[in-house]
Every structure is written in structure tokens, then in C-alpha cells.
Design an enzyme around this catalytic site. Structure first.
Site, PDB file in Angstrom:
ATOM      1  N   ASP A  23     121.808  76.618  21.422  1.00 30.91           N
ATOM      2  CA  ASP A  23     123.042  77.258  21.013  1.00 30.91           C
ATOM      3  C   ASP A  23     124.196  76.801  21.896  1.00 30.91           C
ATOM      4  O   ASP A  23     124.172  77.395  23.341  1.00 30.91           O
ATOM      5  CB  ASP A  23     122.638  78.739  20.849  1.00 30.91           C
ATOM      6  CG  ASP A  23     123.913  79.663  20.012  1.00 30.91           C
ATOM      7  OD1 ASP A  23     125.265  79.071  20.172  1.00 30.91           O
ATOM      8  OD2 ASP A  23     123.990  80.472  19.537  1.00 30.91           O
ATOM      9  N   HIS A  24     125.182  76.111  21.521  1.00 27.78           N
ATOM     10  CA  HIS A  24     126.288  75.731  22.585  1.00 27.78           C
ATOM     11  C   HIS A  24     127.120  77.113  23.012  1.00 27.78           C
ATOM     12  O   HIS A  24     127.859  76.890  23.763  1.00 27.78           O
ATOM     13  CB  HIS A  24     127.041  74.581  22.012  1.00 27.78           C
ATOM     14  CG  HIS A  24     127.556  73.509  23.072  1.00 27.78           C
ATOM     15  ND1 HIS A  24     127.940  74.209  24.413  1.00 27.78           N
ATOM     16  CD2 HIS A  24     127.954  72.289  22.877  1.00 27.78           C
ATOM     17  CE1 HIS A  24     128.284  72.822  25.080  1.00 27.78           C
ATOM     18  NE2 HIS A  24     128.364  71.955  24.112  1.00 27.78           N
ATOM     19  N   ARG A  25     126.992  78.021  22.382  1.00 23.88           N
ATOM     20  CA  ARG A  25     127.671  79.151  22.612  1.00 23.88           C
ATOM     21  C   ARG A  25     127.204  79.857  23.969  1.00 23.88           C
ATOM     22  O   ARG A  25     127.713  80.594  24.605  1.00 23.88           O
ATOM     23  CB  ARG A  25     127.714  80.219  21.535  1.00 23.88           C
ATOM     24  CG  ARG A  25     128.427  79.798  20.406  1.00 23.88           C
ATOM     25  CD  ARG A  25     128.201  80.926  19.086  1.00 23.88           C
ATOM     26  NE  ARG A  25     126.868  81.108  18.983  1.00 23.88           N
ATOM     27  CZ  ARG A  25     126.569  81.837  17.949  1.00 23.88           C
ATOM     28  NH1 ARG A  25     127.153  82.861  17.324  1.00 23.88           N
ATOM     29  NH2 ARG A  25     124.977  82.119  17.882  1.00 23.88           N
ATOM     30  N   ILE A  66     124.207  77.830  25.881  1.00 23.51           N
ATOM     31  CA  ILE A  66     123.977  77.090  26.811  1.00 23.51           C
ATOM     32  C   ILE A  66     124.645  75.666  26.870  1.00 23.51           C
ATOM     33  O   ILE A  66     125.392  75.232  25.838  1.00 23.51           O
ATOM     34  CB  ILE A  66     122.703  76.494  26.162  1.00 23.51           C
ATOM     35  CG1 ILE A  66     121.655  77.828  26.359  1.00 23.51           C
ATOM     36  CG2 ILE A  66     121.758  75.428  27.002  1.00 23.51           C
ATOM     37  CD1 ILE A  66     120.337  77.619  25.469  1.00 23.51           C
ATOM     38  N   PRO A 114     126.399  76.916  16.674  1.00 18.27           N
ATOM     39  CA  PRO A 114     126.908  75.625  16.943  1.00 18.27           C
ATOM     40  C   PRO A 114     125.405  74.646  17.778  1.00 18.27           C
ATOM     41  O   PRO A 114     125.137  75.051  18.682  1.00 18.27           O
ATOM     42  CB  PRO A 114     128.314  75.501  17.891  1.00 18.27           C
ATOM     43  CG  PRO A 114     127.856  77.027  18.421  1.00 18.27           C
ATOM     44  CD  PRO A 114     126.976  77.772  17.350  1.00 18.27           C
TER      45      PRO A 114
END
Ligand code: CAO
Length: 558
Positions: free
Chosen positions: A530-532, A534, A352
Site C-alpha cells: 500500500d503506497h500510502r 510503504i 494504491p
């Protein structure tokens, strides 16, 4: 020409067996011996060949139908002399389809009994017209306990394969056949110890004697049904291309798993598909190394399967005949493009991504860089902004350790080393060489290594060691142009910095003449993360910190 009614002949124990393949359709011209359909039971599959040549007028069965002896298969406009002897002109003549053999699920294997040892020798029962058939699978091994009706082996002829079940329960003492052996009625398959079940009565001290399995119907090719007018046909050796070559067990396995058997390459004798072949195919699909035809039809033409799975409901990639609209030429993708494309595709689909854009004021840094290059003109080492960006990134990674990590299941792997990759444009495509231990190297050393690695990249001479181990990547389009873009994260890294061309822009400065716009050199930054791993706030802080360092490089010392 007579119209012949082709019916399923008496095929022994087969009753209500499912049609799993139709090999002919109306209008087809068929010859004698040509297989018409394949039926399959739990333990056997077989093709029903035609007794006559002619043109198929009408099919009376369809896939999935359950058929038994006497079921009408098709109407045939017969062209051969054997057709419909003296049949009333208007009435179709009844002809049985050929009788293949082995014609049924095999009767339980016959036995030979030794009373002293309670050992039973399991023999191949009457399997019909087949003199000798090849053993293609052996399901048991010495020491295995078997139950009554449990399949022991699969035998196969040109047109049929069948499993031979055990007539008795017991423990396999000795196997008497192996794959590739030819067996026929009476061949010993195995010795069972402590056998129980439908055993023949034992005779004291008698040596093993073959006795037929009780109640075992002879699985012979049956004679034509009584209402048949035409003679029965014995299957010839020539096989018609039809079903993939696999035993009923393998077909069932493939059906259960949804494996398109026709796409599995058989590694067995004569290309027979084995259990290992099916398992290997499934593994290949799961690993994304193999695509089924159905997946290929759904996936973009140049893209491999993403993570081993297609996207349900995704529209098929448009198939366009471009030549209809104008002249075209085709060019193969380079090896690098294929590899980087597959990696970028996976990363784009799986991670993501979010991208934060920011600006850094590099007015003083650029002046310093130009001065450095003047001072070191003779050294042959040219310093570009990218070397400073690598150093600045190391400082930001130290301050925000989550950016220097990789995701491993539910854990973050935090790295205590700082290897920085930089995207390099080459004639063959994009590569990302890595500057190792950038935290321990100065600007000149980094610039020197970058020049060397970029040169190797352009010449296609980068080795795997030059491109692995990166913690963070920088993609600089500064020498080319543009404002901002969305770099794709280079997994398993969790962030990447995109840099575009710096330009002089007006910036408000309250300290100049009580407040005025002043020209400043502004560097556009684009940080994808990476929104998982950060969050947006961390990303904004990371960018802001980078900007501070690039604005005043003394800050890397703090
Ligand atoms: N703003 C303005 N000018 C810049 C700049 C920036 N941000 N970055 C570099 N420049 C200048 C350099 O100073 C140099 O100027 P001079 O010719 O006057 O000396 C010129 O642009 C060319 O620099 P460069 O590209 O040769 O050197 P680099 O260190 O900046 O980059 C390399 C090296 C290998 C990264 C680069 O050549 C390259 O391949 N860039 C493309 C990367 C890429 O494709 N990214 C996209 C990935 S996603 O598809």
C-alpha cells in the site's frame, strides 16, 4: 366525438403551483377520475383527476410548468356522454379538470381562545370537501415554540396531502392529535400557550371557544371556473398509481438530497414514506449497502457500489445478450465468491497498490525441506515451502514494522503480534485462514495448522475466528505454476506476498571455477504494498531481506 379542453379548475389558494408529475400522454385512453397530473406547493401536493373519459389528443403542459386555475391542461377526445354539451362542432369545449380537495395550502388553523390562561386552541380550518382526513405527521411536541405559519401536522386523503400551519405563535402546551387520528374542520390540534399572532380576541373567563382563523380562506374544493362548461368533479377514493406515497415535506427533503423517492420503501401506514425511510435510504447508499437504479446502471453488473459512490463519468457496464453469439448457461456466484469479490473490489479500488517482483534462491532450503519430510515421514506432517515462507515473513515484518501495520485515518496502527494469513483455494472460492502467533511457532506446528485450516477451508467449515486478525498474507500458487502476479492486499493489512512455482535456473557464481553459471532453484516473489504506508525503497528492501533469509534460513536467528 367532441374535443374537450381540460383546464385547471378553481383550486382555491393554489396559484402558480408546479407540476411535479404528468400521469398521461397523448394517445392514452383515460377514464373519469383518473389522475392527470400532480401539482405541489410548499405545503401541499395534490392530484388533478379527469372529469371525462376519452383519448388524450394533446398535452398542453409539461413537467415543471407553473399552473393556476384556468390553465389549459390537455385536449381530450371525449367519449362519454357528459362531454361538451352543445359545444360548437369546431370549437373545443372547455372542461375544468376535476377539483380535488383539500384544494390548497391549508389556511392557518383556526383557534379557540381562553383569555384567562392565554391559551389558544388551534383548530383544523375548513379544508374543503374532506369530511375526515388522516393525520400522517405531527411536526411539534409539547414544549416546542411555534411560529405563525409553522406547519403543525400533515393530513392526507386519497389524492392529496396538506400541511396545516399554525395561525399563531406560542408554546405548545398540549397536543390534541396523534398520527393516525382522523380530523376534520374544527378538530382541535393543539393548545398554544402565550400565543401571539393573528389571534382572535380573547374573552375574559370564557372557556375555549372555537373561532375561525382571521382571514382564513376556506380551502374548499372550488366550484368550476365560470367559463367551465362541464360540471366539477369530486375526487373519488380510487387512487391512480403515480407518485410515491409521501408528504410534501418528505418530497422536498428527498428532492434536496437528490433521493429518488420512487426507490424508497415506505414504512408508514399504506406504505407511506417517512423521514426515517428517506434517511435510512441515504445511509444505505452512503454505506454502499444500497444502490440507486442510476448507480446500478453505471456500475459493473456483479459489483456492489464501491465505498458507497459511483465513479462519475465511468462508462456503463456493457449489457450483452451473449445468447446471440452461442449457447450459454447461467450460474449463481457462490456466497464466498460474492463476499471475497466485494472485498477484493473495494481493496483494489481504494488502495494504491504497487507490486515489486524479486527472486529468492531456495536451493539449500528446498534440499532441507525434502530432507525434513523424509525424516518425519511417519509423523504425517508434510512441510511445504509455504511454512518456511510464513516464518521468513515474520522475520521480515519484525525488521520492517511498517509492513505489520494498518492505516487508521492519519495514524498507523503498528502490531506487536504476528498473525499470518494464507490464501486457500476451495471449490467455492478463495478464503484466507490465519495462523495466529506464527512468531511463536515452529515449522512443524505451522505446517500442521496449515493442513488443518486448509482442510476446514475446503469443507467450508472455517469460522470467523479462523479468518480474522491477520497482519500479513501470503498467496502461494507454487503448487500450481506461473511466474509472477499481482496479489491484491487483504485490507486492513498493508502488504501481501505472492509466490509462484520455483524452477531451476542458471545463476552466475564467481566462486565456481573462477566464475560460471550454476543451476539454482529460484522462487519468484511478488510483493504488493500500500503506497500510502510503504515506499518503494522499503518494499525493495523487504523483498531483498526475504530473499536473504530464504537463501540462508540461519539468518532468522540473527
Ligand atoms: N514451488 C514449487 N513447488 C511448490 C511450491 C513452490 N513455490 N509450493 C508448493 N509446491 C509444491 C508442494 O511442495 C507440493 O508438492 P508435492 O505434491 O510434491 O508434495 C505441491 O506443490 C502442492 O502443494 P500444496 O498446494 O498442496 O501445498 P502448499 O502448502 O504449497 O499450499 C494451500 C497450501 C492451501 C495454500 C494451497 O493448496 C492453495 O490453496 N493454493 C492456492 C492459493 C491461491 O489460490 N492463491 C491465489 C489467491 S489470489 O486469487
Amino acid at each position: 366525438m367532441a374535443l374537450v379542453e381540460v383546464k385547471v379548475p378553481d383550486i382555491g389558494d393554489f396559484k402558480d403551483v408546479e407540476i411535479i408529475e404528468l400521469m398521461v400522454k397523448p394517445g392514452d385512453t383515460i377514464v373519469v377520475d383518473q389522475s392527470l397530473l400532480t401539482v405541489e406547493s410548499d405545503k401541499a401536493s395534490m392530484e388533478i383527476p379527469s372529469t371525462h373519459g376519452g383519448v388524450v389528443k394533446e398535452l398542453k403542459v409539461k413537467l415543471g410548468d407553473k399552473i393556476s386555475a384556468g390553465t389549459l391542461v390537455l385536449l381530450l377526445e371525449s367519449v362519454d356522454a357528459a362531454a361538451a354539451p352543445a359545444a360548437p362542432a369546431a370549437a373545443p369545449t372547455t372542461a375544468p379538470a376535476s377539483v380535488p380537495a383539500p384544494a390548497s395550502v391549508a389556511a392557518p388553523a383556526a383557534v379557540a381562545v381562553s383569555a384567562v390562561t392565554s391559551t389558544i386552541e388551534i383548530l383544523v380550518p375548513d379544508i374543503g370537501d374532506f369530511d375526515e382526513v388522516a393525520v400522517i405527521e405531527v411536526f411539534v411536541k409539547p414544549g416546542d415554540s411555534v411560529k405563525v405559519e409553522q406547519s403543525l401536522i400533515t393530513v392526507e386523503s386519497d389524492k392529496a396531502s396538506m400541511e396545516i400551519p399554525s395561525s399563531h405563535a406560542g408554546v405548545v402546551g398540549e397536543l390534541l392529535v396523534k398520527v393516525g387520528d382522523k380530523v376534520k374542520k374544527g378538530s382541535a390540534i393543539a393548545r398554544l400557550q402565550g400565543a401571539a399572532g393573528a389571534a382572535a380576541p380573547a374573552t375574559a373567563a370564557a372557556p375555549p371557544v372555537a373561532v375561525p382563523a382571521p382571514g382564513a380562506p376556506a380551502a374548499t374544493a372550488a366550484a368550476p371556473a365560470s367559463n367551465a362548461v362541464l360540471p366539477a368533479h369530486q375526487p373519488a377514493t380510487a387512487s391512480v398509481a403515480g407518485l410515491p406515497h409521501a408528504s410534501p415535506t418528505i418530497r422536498r427533503l428527498a428532492r434536496d438530497l437528490g433521493v429518488p423517492l420512487g426507490e424508497v420503501k415506505g414504512s408508514g401506514p399504506k406504505g407511506r414514506i417517512t423521514q426515517e425511510d428517506v434517511q435510512g435510504f441515504v445511509k444505505g447508499v452512503m454505506a454502499g449497502e444500497t444502490q440507486t437504479t442510476a448507480q446500478k446502471a453505471k456500475a459493473p453488473a456483479a459489483a456492489p457500489a464501491a465505498g458507497g459512490g459511483a465513479f462519475p463519468g465511468l462508462l456503463a457496464w456493457p449489457q450483452v445478450d451473449f445468447a446471440k453469439f452461442g449457447p450459454v448457461e447461467r450460474k449463481d456466484l457462490s456466497r464466498i465468491k460474492k463476499i471475497s469479490g466485494a472485498n477484493l473490489h473495494r481493496n483494489w479500488v481504494v488502495i494504491p497498490h504497487v507490486t515489486n517482483h524479486d527472486d529468492a534462491d531456495i536451493t539449500e532450503l528446498e534440499a532441507f525441506r525434502v530432507q525434513l519430510n523424509k525424516e518425519n515421514e511417519k509423523s504425517g506432517i508434510k512441510v511445504t515451502m509455504l511454512a518456511f515462507l510464513i516464518k521468513a515473513s515474520v522475520a521480515a515484518l519484525k525488521k520492517f514494522p511498517d509492513f505489520n501495520s494498518s492505516l487508521d485515518g492519519d495514524q498507523l496502527v503498528l502490531k506487536n503480534y504476528f498473525h499470518i494469513g494464507f490464501a486457500a483455494d476451495t471449490p467455492n472460492g478463495l478464503v484466507v485462514p490465519v495462523i495466529k502467533d506464527a512468531d511463536k511457532k515452529g515449522i512443524f506446528q505451522i505446517s500442521k495448522e496449515m493442513t488443518e485450516l486448509a482442510g476446514k477451508a475446503r469443507e467450508g467449515k472455517l469460522g470467523p475466528a479462523d479468518m480474522t486478525g491477520g497482519c500479513f498474507s501470503i498467496s502461494s500458487l507454487g503448487g500450481i505454476g506461473g511466474r509472477y502476479f499481482t496479489p491484491i492486499i487483504n485490507a486492513p493489512e498493508v502488504s501481501i506476498l505472492g509466490v509462484c512455482k520455483s524452477s531451476t535456473e542458471p545463476r552466475w557464481d564467481a566462486n565456481v571455477n573462477g566464475g560460471a553459471f550454476v543451476p539454482r532453484l529460484i522462487l519468484p516473489l511478488s510483493l504488493s504494498w500500500d503506497h500510502r504506508v510503504i515506499d518503494g525503497a522499503s518494499a525493495a528492501r523487504f523483498n531483498a531481506y526475504l530473499g536473504q533469509i530464504l537463501g540462508d534460513f540461519r539468518r532468522v536467528l540473527l
